[in-house]
Design an enzyme around this catalytic site. Structure first.
Site, PDB file in Angstrom:
ATOM      1  N   HIS A 229     -51.995   4.480 -22.021  1.00 37.51           N
ATOM      2  CA  HIS A 229     -50.569   4.730 -21.796  1.00 37.51           C
ATOM      3  C   HIS A 229     -50.319   5.603 -20.572  1.00 37.51           C
ATOM      4  O   HIS A 229     -49.196   6.063 -20.337  1.00 37.51           O
ATOM      5  CB  HIS A 229     -50.000   5.397 -23.060  1.00 37.51           C
ATOM      6  CG  HIS A 229     -48.514   5.369 -23.163  1.00 37.51           C
ATOM      7  ND1 HIS A 229     -47.744   6.510 -23.263  1.00 37.51           N
ATOM      8  CD2 HIS A 229     -47.638   4.340 -23.181  1.00 37.51           C
ATOM      9  CE1 HIS A 229     -46.478   6.190 -23.353  1.00 37.51           C
ATOM     10  NE2 HIS A 229     -46.374   4.884 -23.299  1.00 37.51           N
ATOM     11  N   LYS A 231     -49.782   6.965 -16.701  1.00 40.62           N
ATOM     12  CA  LYS A 231     -49.115   6.540 -15.467  1.00 40.62           C
ATOM     13  C   LYS A 231     -49.566   7.507 -14.381  1.00 40.62           C
ATOM     14  O   LYS A 231     -49.216   8.692 -14.406  1.00 40.62           O
ATOM     15  CB  LYS A 231     -47.590   6.594 -15.591  1.00 40.62           C
ATOM     16  CG  LYS A 231     -46.992   5.593 -16.582  1.00 40.62           C
ATOM     17  CD  LYS A 231     -46.811   6.185 -17.931  1.00 40.62           C
ATOM     18  CE  LYS A 231     -46.100   5.207 -18.860  1.00 40.62           C
ATOM     19  NZ  LYS A 231     -46.200   5.634 -20.280  1.00 40.62           N
ATOM     20  N   ASP A 236     -55.693   9.682  -1.553  1.00 40.73           N
ATOM     21  CA  ASP A 236     -56.653  10.460  -0.750  1.00 40.73           C
ATOM     22  C   ASP A 236     -57.168  11.703  -1.471  1.00 40.73           C
ATOM     23  O   ASP A 236     -57.582  12.671  -0.815  1.00 40.73           O
ATOM     24  CB  ASP A 236     -56.017  10.877   0.584  1.00 40.73           C
ATOM     25  CG  ASP A 236     -55.785   9.701   1.516  1.00 40.73           C
ATOM     26  OD1 ASP A 236     -56.459   8.668   1.331  1.00 40.73           O
ATOM     27  OD2 ASP A 236     -54.920   9.809   2.400  1.00 40.73           O
ATOM     28  N   HIS A 409     -36.507   7.746 -21.178  1.00 44.20           N
ATOM     29  CA  HIS A 409     -37.945   7.555 -21.360  1.00 44.20           C
ATOM     30  C   HIS A 409     -38.749   8.774 -20.902  1.00 44.20           C
ATOM     31  O   HIS A 409     -39.967   8.817 -21.063  1.00 44.20           O
ATOM     32  CB  HIS A 409     -38.372   6.297 -20.578  1.00 44.20           C
ATOM     33  CG  HIS A 409     -39.709   5.765 -20.937  1.00 44.20           C
ATOM     34  ND1 HIS A 409     -40.728   5.613 -20.023  1.00 44.20           N
ATOM     35  CD2 HIS A 409     -40.226   5.349 -22.118  1.00 44.20           C
ATOM     36  CE1 HIS A 409     -41.796   5.114 -20.614  1.00 44.20           C
ATOM     37  NE2 HIS A 409     -41.524   4.953 -21.885  1.00 44.20           N
ATOM     38  N   LYS A 411     -40.593  12.199 -20.859  1.00 44.58           N
ATOM     39  CA  LYS A 411     -41.292  12.943 -21.913  1.00 44.58           C
ATOM     40  C   LYS A 411     -41.521  14.375 -21.421  1.00 44.58           C
ATOM     41  O   LYS A 411     -42.294  14.601 -20.491  1.00 44.58           O
ATOM     42  CB  LYS A 411     -42.634  12.304 -22.261  1.00 44.58           C
ATOM     43  CG  LYS A 411     -42.549  10.814 -22.666  1.00 44.58           C
ATOM     44  CD  LYS A 411     -42.992   9.937 -21.534  1.00 44.58           C
ATOM     45  CE  LYS A 411     -43.214   8.476 -21.846  1.00 44.58           C
ATOM     46  NZ  LYS A 411     -42.662   7.834 -22.935  1.00 44.58           N
ATOM     47  N   ASP A 416     -38.592  27.964 -22.889  1.00 40.88           N
ATOM     48  CA  ASP A 416     -37.961  29.142 -22.285  1.00 40.88           C
ATOM     49  C   ASP A 416     -37.820  29.020 -20.765  1.00 40.88           C
ATOM     50  O   ASP A 416     -37.864  30.028 -20.052  1.00 40.88           O
ATOM     51  CB  ASP A 416     -38.752  30.416 -22.638  1.00 40.88           C
ATOM     52  CG  ASP A 416     -38.727  30.709 -24.128  1.00 40.88           C
ATOM     53  OD1 ASP A 416     -37.724  30.376 -24.777  1.00 40.88           O
ATOM     54  OD2 ASP A 416     -39.736  31.247 -24.640  1.00 40.88           O
TER      55      ASP A 416
END
Length: 491
Positions: A229, A231, A236, A409, A411, A416
């Site tokens: 899952h 991404k 470089d 979407h 996450k 604080d």
């Protein structure tokens, strides 16, 4: 012996074998010592639908990664340990002292330092992106300026729209001599592997591979719903991108699902943490291909001084076979550390009892807890299961906001406005226990304020869930939600 006697004997033997098989699987479920909710859900399914329950448990009830992956993990372990040891050595005592003086009171920091072997990395420039056009244009600009290597790892890649511009930039980079590797989840990106765009990349010299391949034969040896899952983009070994954005144009992606456009955010990292994110890609690539990347067998030169306003962060990979309890413990630590404000954005809210208890306890001790989830979800089961938790959360004083302008979407856990958990992990048990995920734990007040500003924008596009209205919803709605909750540990 008459035919009737033979039939009776066969029936008795078949019945005895059937009962023995059920008892065997009950013992297997009990002896695995999974979380109580997970075990009870499997037992309920086994009793309600014995044959189907056995088949489903064989397919999805264990974390089978396959012998080839286990063998490669053993082969990679020494070099990976050597890399971590070298990383710890190049972080000089002065740099470590600086981190500890800043973060020694941070429970998340201390927990992560003691439970993962990857140290916190100071000296990073962070940029938060939340506009789709800016995300893709930024990615393309970095790809066009790459000189040595480009590594992409995504759960979903879908050709069309803005993604075609990324494909074109990758082709051009490969043709000018840049080493390009693309690792895509075999299920999430199944349509891409059959596309013309994939063929174009391969023809241009880009190495394209499937992560966690599936198939009828593999189902006998590997669990099919363990997915990659992550991404991740590495340029470089100096620039990294990660967050919630799949390699898909939200103007085209799942437009028939009735949830609107997906709304995402990514962070661009320039600095030494890009190298650490690159090591995550290297490990995943080697696990799938057996090919190692030379850069990670060379000494890493860590700069001795940093630009002003640089950020320190932990890179926390998680998934089956990787100390899978770590991300769960970090989420709990984040909730318990909060003193004034805790804000969580997640598209899928299916927490376990420990997380629900921690959230309620935080609200009851005076922390302003806010959960932001999409009003509409692309999974009906998750939609109902998540809402089964609302009443307890609302009763504890937690604010729940429904994002109304698409499928939010992003996450994020913001503690604080100082510590940020940002990446690919949803607040559901699939992300915590089953998927291969990546989380950045960022210890930087400036980035926390940027995240807070983005969250304020999300809140302005959301509506608050009223506890009075929620308790007055129809009986059938409550029934659907509570039935879905029974299966929530399996989602």
């Amino acid at each position: 012996m008459t035919d009737s006697d033979q039939f009776s004997l066969i029936s008795a033997l078949a019945g005895t074998a059937y009962i023995a098989l059920i008892i065997l699987f009950i013992l297997i479920i009990i002896m695995r010592r999974r979380p109580v909710g997970v075990s009870l859900s499997w037992l309920l399914l086994l009793f309600a639908l014995p044959v189907a329950g056995i088949i489903l448990f064989l397919m999805f009830g264990t974390r089978r990664l396959g012998t080839k992956r286990l063998r490669r993990a053993e082969e990679l372990a020494p070099s990976y340990a050597e890399w971590i040891q070298h990383l710890q050595q190049v972080l000089t005592p002065d740099l470590r002292d600086g981190q500890e003086n800043t973060h020694h009171l941070n429970r998340i920091y201390n927990l992560t330092e003691h439970t993962t072997r990857i140290p916190a990395i100071p000296g990073n420039q962070l940029m938060l992106f939340h506009n789709t056009a800016d995300i893709f244009s930024g990615l393309i600009q970095d790809i066009e300026q790459a000189q040595d290597s480009i590594h992409l790892e995504f759960y979903i890649c879908e050709a069309g729209g803005l993604v075609d511009d990324v494909i074109t930039a990758l082709e051009a980079a490969a043709q000018r001599g840049v080493t390009c590797r693309v690792l895509l989840d075999a299920v999430g990106s199944s349509s891409f592997f059959r596309s013309e765009a994939a063929a174009r990349l391969k023809e241009a010299g880009v190495k394209v591979r499937a992560s966690l391949p599936v198939g009828p034969i593999r189902m006998l040896f590997e669990r099919m719903d363990l997915r990659n899952h992550r991404k991740l983009v590495i340029i470089d070994d100096a620039i990294a991108w990660t967050g919630s954005q799949n390699l898909a144009d939200p103007g085209l992606f799942k437009q028939d699902a009735g949830v609107g456009q997906w709304v995402d955010a990514m962070v661009r990292i320039e600095g030494p943490a890009a190298h650490v994110n690159g090591a995550v890609f290297h490990y995943d690539w080697a696990m799938e291909t057996g090919e190692t990347i030379p850069r990670y067998h060379q000494p890493f030169e860590y700069q001795e001084s940093f630009a002003p306003n640089s950020a320190s962060l932990h890179v926390l990979p998680s998934g089956p076979g990787i100390d899978r309890a770590n991300i769960h413990m970090v989420l709990l630590a984040a909730i318990y550390q909060s003193q004034k404000e805790l804000i969580i954005t997640t598209p899928y809210l299916v927490p376990d009892e420990a997380l629900v208890t921690a959230l309620c306890a935080a609200a009851l001790r005076g922390v302003q807890v806010t959960l932001i989830t999409p009003e509409k979800n692309d999974s009906r089961m998750v939609h109902y299961a998540s809402r089964s938790y609302y009443e307890d959360l609302l009763d504890a004083g937690i604010t729940i906001m429904h994002f109304t302008e698409g499928l939010l979407h992003t996450k994020c856990v913001l503690v604080d406005q100082e510590t940020v958990l940002f990446g690919t992990v949803n607040l559901d048990m699939r992300s915590v226990w089953l998927n291969f995920e990546l989380t950045l734990i960022i210890y930087d007040q400036a980035f926390g304020q940027h995240m807070a500003a983005l969250i304020e924008e999300y809140i302005s596009r959301s509506k608050k869930v009223s506890i009075k209205d929620w308790k007055e919803r129809r009986f059938l709605e409550k029934l659907r939600e509570n039935v879905a909750q029974l299966l929530s540990p399996l989602l």
